[in-house]
Design a protein around this motif. Structure first.
Motif, mmCIF file in Angstrom:
data_model
loop_
_atom_site.group_PDB
_atom_site.id
_atom_site.type_symbol
_atom_site.label_atom_id
_atom_site.label_comp_id
_atom_site.label_asym_id
_atom_site.label_seq_id
_atom_site.Cartn_x
_atom_site.Cartn_y
_atom_site.Cartn_z
ATOM 1 N N GLY A 174 0.879 -1.271 -0.293
ATOM 2 C CA GLY A 174 0.434 -0.383 -0.181
ATOM 3 C C GLY A 174 0.546 1.015 -0.372
ATOM 4 N N ARG A 175 2.417 1.449 0.490
ATOM 5 C CA ARG A 175 2.884 2.314 0.676
ATOM 6 C C ARG A 175 3.990 2.768 -0.512
ATOM 7 N N ALA A 176 4.011 1.515 -1.010
ATOM 8 C CA ALA A 176 4.919 1.646 -2.583
ATOM 9 C C ALA A 176 3.594 1.998 -3.214
ATOM 10 N N TYR A 177 2.470 2.082 -3.347
ATOM 11 C CA TYR A 177 1.396 2.116 -4.305
ATOM 12 C C TYR A 177 1.035 3.606 -3.640
ATOM 13 N N ASP A 178 1.343 4.364 -3.072
ATOM 14 C CA ASP A 178 0.846 5.257 -2.788
ATOM 15 C C ASP A 178 1.763 6.110 -2.965
ATOM 16 N N GLU A 179 2.779 6.165 -2.751
ATOM 17 C CA GLU A 179 4.341 7.043 -3.471
ATOM 18 C C GLU A 179 4.352 6.651 -4.819
ATOM 19 N N ALA A 180 4.027 5.182 -5.665
ATOM 20 C CA ALA A 180 4.036 5.759 -6.931
ATOM 21 C C ALA A 180 3.085 7.078 -7.206
ATOM 22 N N GLN A 181 1.971 6.504 -6.918
ATOM 23 C CA GLN A 181 0.658 7.339 -7.421
ATOM 24 C C GLN A 181 1.104 8.925 -7.250
ATOM 25 N N GLU A 182 1.590 9.439 -6.112
ATOM 26 C CA GLU A 182 2.370 10.682 -6.013
ATOM 27 C C GLU A 182 2.960 10.684 -7.253
ATOM 28 N N ALA A 183 3.905 9.390 -7.552
ATOM 29 C CA ALA A 183 5.006 10.258 -8.488
ATOM 30 C C ALA A 183 4.439 10.906 -9.787
ATOM 31 N N VAL A 184 3.505 9.408 -9.802
ATOM 32 C CA VAL A 184 2.446 9.705 -11.421
ATOM 33 C C VAL A 184 1.720 11.267 -11.559
ATOM 34 N N GLU A 185 1.743 11.301 -10.474
ATOM 35 C CA GLU A 185 0.839 12.995 -10.208
ATOM 36 C C GLU A 185 1.543 14.493 -10.511
ATOM 37 N N LYS A 186 2.904 13.661 -9.861
ATOM 38 C CA LYS A 186 4.009 15.050 -9.929
ATOM 39 C C LYS A 186 4.438 15.356 -11.301
ATOM 40 N N ALA A 187 4.497 13.837 -11.750
ATOM 41 C CA ALA A 187 5.339 13.898 -13.271
ATOM 42 C C ALA A 187 4.065 14.935 -14.482
ATOM 43 N N SER A 188 2.966 13.778 -13.823
ATOM 44 C CA SER A 188 1.918 14.595 -15.165
ATOM 45 C C SER A 188 1.810 15.855 -14.999
ATOM 46 N N LYS A 189 1.652 16.498 -13.935
ATOM 47 C CA LYS A 189 1.829 18.276 -13.843
ATOM 48 C C LYS A 189 3.315 18.330 -14.011
ATOM 49 N N GLU A 190 3.710 18.611 -13.762
ATOM 50 C CA GLU A 190 5.781 18.844 -14.402
ATOM 51 C C GLU A 190 6.007 18.548 -15.767
ATOM 52 N N THR A 191 5.201 17.479 -16.866
ATOM 53 C CA THR A 191 5.784 17.438 -17.954
ATOM 54 C C THR A 191 4.628 18.735 -19.259
ATOM 55 N N PRO A 192 3.745 19.182 -19.105
ATOM 56 C CA PRO A 192 4.261 19.763 -19.704
ATOM 57 C C PRO A 192 4.426 20.751 -19.985
ATOM 58 N N LYS A 193 5.049 20.999 -18.566
ATOM 59 C CA LYS A 193 5.728 22.041 -18.474
ATOM 60 C C LYS A 193 7.018 22.324 -19.279
ATOM 61 N N LEU A 194 7.934 20.758 -18.881
ATOM 62 C CA LEU A 194 9.069 20.316 -19.597
ATOM 63 C C LEU A 194 8.329 20.510 -21.276
ATOM 64 N N PHE A 195 7.628 19.934 -20.913
ATOM 65 C CA PHE A 195 7.465 20.212 -22.641
ATOM 66 C C PHE A 195 7.550 20.763 -23.568
ATOM 67 N N LYS A 196 6.659 22.331 -22.571
ATOM 68 C CA LYS A 196 6.890 23.782 -23.236
ATOM 69 C C LYS A 196 8.436 24.455 -23.291
ATOM 70 N N GLU A 197 8.980 23.799 -22.722
ATOM 71 C CA GLU A 197 10.365 24.429 -22.543
ATOM 72 C C GLU A 197 11.338 23.753 -23.431
ATOM 73 N N LEU A 198 10.981 22.325 -23.399
ATOM 74 C CA LEU A 198 11.964 21.966 -24.802
ATOM 75 C C LEU A 198 11.401 22.514 -26.676
ATOM 76 N N VAL A 199 9.758 22.953 -26.473
ATOM 77 C CA VAL A 199 9.581 23.456 -27.757
ATOM 78 C C VAL A 199 9.931 24.544 -28.123
ATOM 79 N N SER A 200 10.017 25.357 -26.979
ATOM 80 C CA SER A 200 10.863 27.108 -26.795
ATOM 81 C C SER A 200 12.009 27.427 -27.044
ATOM 82 N N LYS A 201 12.764 26.399 -26.535
ATOM 83 C CA LYS A 201 14.238 26.166 -26.513
ATOM 84 C C LYS A 201 14.465 25.605 -28.882
ATOM 85 N N GLY A 202 13.871 24.529 -29.370
ATOM 86 C CA GLY A 202 13.159 24.140 -30.136
ATOM 87 C C GLY A 202 13.438 25.141 -31.163
#
Length: 153
Positions: free
Chosen positions: A32-60
């Motif tokens: 249960g603890r590993a599942y919760d931590e993985a869920q938090e990491a997925v939520e965090k990554a999904s929030k940061e992914t658009p930001k990272l993608f936008k940064e890469l597009v502007s650099k390109g």
């Protein structure tokens, strides 16, 4: 079996069951603890992914603009130089662009005359050395012919 041994056996079995249940619950808790931590990491990554993608597009985009500028500079340089100029530069770098002057021609004629004299001198000396052994060979043959009849008599 006595009452005491039956009582001890029930206590040991009860304790073993409780221990097994505790181990099982600890495993579930870890899952249960590993599942919760993985869920938090997925939520965090999904929030940061658009930001990272936008940064890469502007650099390109920035890199694309720089590349276009450099390409434009290079192509404008190529347009200013005509094909005739390129050919003359190539000839000059290979040594074909030099036009002969009167002094160059005179110098070459003198070298050619000197070489011709040397060739003539070498050909005369080689004819003389070739003729000398031929004369010696003819003289030796005549001497042996004269000596041969003397031996026969």
């Amino acid at each position: 079996m006595s009452k005491d041994s039956k009582k001890n056996l029930k206590e040991v079995t009860s304790q073993a069951g409780e221990l097994a249940k505790s181990i099982w619950l600890a495993g579930l808790g870890a899952y249960g603890r590993a599942y919760d931590e993985a869920q938090e990491a997925v939520e965090k990554a999904s929030k940061e992914t658009p930001k990272l993608f936008k940064e890469l597009v502007s650099k390109g985009n920035k890199l694309e603009e720089q590349a276009k500028e450099k390409f434009g500079e290079a192509s404008s340089l190529g347009k200013t130089v005509s094909i005739e100029e390129r050919i003359s530069k190539m000839r000059a770098s290979l040594g074909f662009g030099h036009t002969a002057s009167a002094d160059d021609l005179d110098r070459l004629e003198k070298k050619l005359d000197a070489l011709s004299k040397k060739v003539d001198a070498l050909s005369k000396s080689s004819k003389a050395t070739a003729a000398a052994p031929a004369k010696k060979a003819v003289a030796k043959k005549a001497a042996t012919k004269k000596a041969a009849p003397k031996k026969a008599s």
